[in-house]
Design a protein around this motif. Structure first.
Motif, short mmCIF file in Angstrom:
data_model
loop_
_atom_site.label_atom_id
_atom_site.label_comp_id
_atom_site.label_asym_id
_atom_site.label_seq_id
_atom_site.Cartn_x
_atom_site.Cartn_y
_atom_site.Cartn_z
N ARG A 1 -2.54 5.03 -9.24
CA ARG A 1 -3.73 5.06 -10.19
C ARG A 1 -3.32 5.73 -11.69
O ARG A 1 -3.75 4.99 -12.67
CB ARG A 1 -4.75 5.81 -9.71
N HIS B 1 -11.38 3.43 2.05
CA HIS B 1 -10.70 4.32 0.96
C HIS B 1 -11.69 4.15 -0.22
O HIS B 1 -11.14 4.56 -1.53
CB HIS B 1 -9.37 4.05 0.77
N GLY B 2 -12.82 3.62 -0.12
CA GLY B 2 -13.60 3.34 -1.31
C GLY B 2 -13.17 2.27 -2.14
O GLY B 2 -12.96 0.98 -1.29
N LYS B 3 -13.25 2.00 -3.37
CA LYS B 3 -12.92 0.95 -4.30
C LYS B 3 -11.48 0.84 -4.41
O LYS B 3 -11.09 0.00 -5.10
CB LYS B 3 -13.85 1.01 -5.33
N SER B 4 -10.42 1.57 -3.95
CA SER B 4 -9.07 1.84 -4.47
C SER B 4 -8.28 0.36 -3.87
O SER B 4 -7.61 0.07 -4.22
CB SER B 4 -8.43 2.89 -4.12
N ASP C 1 -7.34 10.52 -0.68
CA ASP C 1 -7.24 9.30 -1.44
C ASP C 1 -8.30 8.36 -1.54
O ASP C 1 -7.97 7.03 -2.05
CB ASP C 1 -5.69 8.67 -1.27
N SER D 1 -17.48 9.74 -3.18
CA SER D 1 -17.75 11.13 -2.82
C SER D 1 -18.32 11.07 -1.33
O SER D 1 -18.74 9.98 -1.08
CB SER D 1 -18.76 11.57 -3.68
N HIS E 1 -2.76 8.05 -5.71
CA HIS E 1 -3.10 8.72 -6.82
C HIS E 1 -1.80 8.59 -8.08
O HIS E 1 -2.27 8.38 -9.29
CB HIS E 1 -3.07 10.24 -6.63
N THR F 1 -11.93 6.91 -2.91
CA THR F 1 -12.60 7.01 -4.31
C THR F 1 -13.98 7.32 -4.31
O THR F 1 -14.69 7.87 -5.24
CB THR F 1 -12.44 5.74 -5.21
N THR G 1 -12.49 10.15 1.45
CA THR G 1 -13.39 10.47 0.21
C THR G 1 -12.52 10.80 -0.78
O THR G 1 -11.15 11.01 -0.57
CB THR G 1 -14.33 11.48 0.65
N HIS G 2 -12.89 11.30 -1.89
CA HIS G 2 -12.05 11.61 -3.12
C HIS G 2 -11.44 13.18 -2.72
O HIS G 2 -10.86 13.55 -3.64
CB HIS G 2 -12.87 11.48 -4.46
#
Ligand code: AMP
Ligand code: FE
Ligand code: FE
Ligand code: ZN
Length: 280
Positions: A137, A243-246, A13, A17, A134, A15, A9-10
């Motif tokens: 980004r 890792h989410g949308k990263s 690393d 929650s 990070h 994205t 989650t954030h």
């Protein structure tokens, strides 16, 4: 019934929650989830609450960056007591290592004329375990790179100008640290390491399991590690490493670990608790 035992989650690393992960997991139909943010357990409390509301079983976890014989490997820790003081102190040291490394990466970028400010990376990361994603980004946000891939290719990959080696925990100490916090230690994504020769040493140190199922493992790779698990009597785990949308499309849902493996993990945790000396 199936599970995903490798999620970010954030709080590191990723994205998403914890709540966003749980909404997605619920739609997929996962019965159990583990949160494995890098070098932190800060997201576990919120994830536990969100899972309870969605009637999903939650397993505490983290992913430790470790090394054995100069080989980097990741150790997944499951069922750890997130209040264990020794565990918290030790991961805190590695969070500081990560923060110092961000400053060093920014200094190296500045030295080659790329004006990235370390504080901008910390603001964007907004977590205690910041890492190269990070920095990537922040480089894109500042208009200094066009994409995350370009940031890694030009600056952040191993041996590129802003690459800074990271001090790592000894894998043998990591296994011990996880055990003293009541957890099980599992070798993450062995197919990405391609260092099977270190497995016997990890097993001798008390490694409990191996992540046979992972988004980046082919069917043949998964089968190979299932054989290794069988040979060394290791528990079997699996997860998406979302890792989410990263990194493009979210990976949650790509791995569905049969729930029987979660039952075996819980039985092993309970057996270890019975034989452990009472905590003082
Ligand atoms: P760190 O722990 O700071 O060394 O960063 C490792 C993270 O960076 C992991 O989550 C990787 O998936 C990610 N990463 C490593 N190499 C790349 C790459 N070439 N492109 C995008 N992400 C990467
Ligand atoms: Fe990561
Ligand atoms: Fe990993
Ligand atoms: Zn991971």
């Amino acid at each position: 019934m199936f599970a995903d035992l490798h999620l970010h989650t954030h709080f590191s690393d990723g994205t998403f929650s914890p709540e966003e992960i749980v909404v997605r997991a619920s739609k997929i139909g996962h019965a159990a989830l583990a949160l494995t943010d890098h070098d932190t357990v800060e997201g576990c409390e919120r994830m536990a609450t969100a899972c309870a509301a969605a009637r999903i079983e939650f397993i505490t976890g983290t992913e430790l960056t470790a090394e054995l014989n100069d080989i980097e490997l990741h150790i997944l820790a499951y069922f750890i007591d997130t209040q264990n003081q020794k565990f918290l102190q030790e991961i805190k040291r590695f969070q500081i290592v990560r923060q110092d490394r961000i400053r060093e990466m920014a200094a190296r970028l500045n030295a080659i004329g790329v004006p990235l400010n370390a504080d901008d990376v910390f603001t964007l990361a907004n977590c205690s375990a910041p890492g190269r994603p990070h920095v990537a980004r922040a480089l894109v946000k500042a208009g200094l790179c066009v994409s995350l891939d370009q940031a890694f290719e030009r600056f952040l990959k191993k041996n590129r100008p802003a690459w800074v080696p990271k001090a790592k925990m000894s894998a043998l100490e990591a296994v011990e640290l996880v055990h003293q916090a009541g957890g099980l230690a599992v070798m993450a994504h062995p197919g990405l390491n391609k260092s099977d020769e270190i497995i016997p040493e990890l097993v001798a140190a008390g490694l409990d399991g191996i992540e046979c199922f992972h988004t980046k493992h082919s069917t043949a790779t998964s089968e190979h590690y299932l054989e290794i698990a069988d040979q060394h009597k290791l528990l079997v785990t699996g997860g998406s490493d979302c890792h989410g949308k990263s990194k493009g499309r979210p990976l949650i849902g790509t791995v569905k670990l049969p729930y029987t493996h979660v039952e075996k993990l819980k039985a092993a945790r309970d057996a270890a608790a019975r034989t452990a000396p009472a905590a003082s």
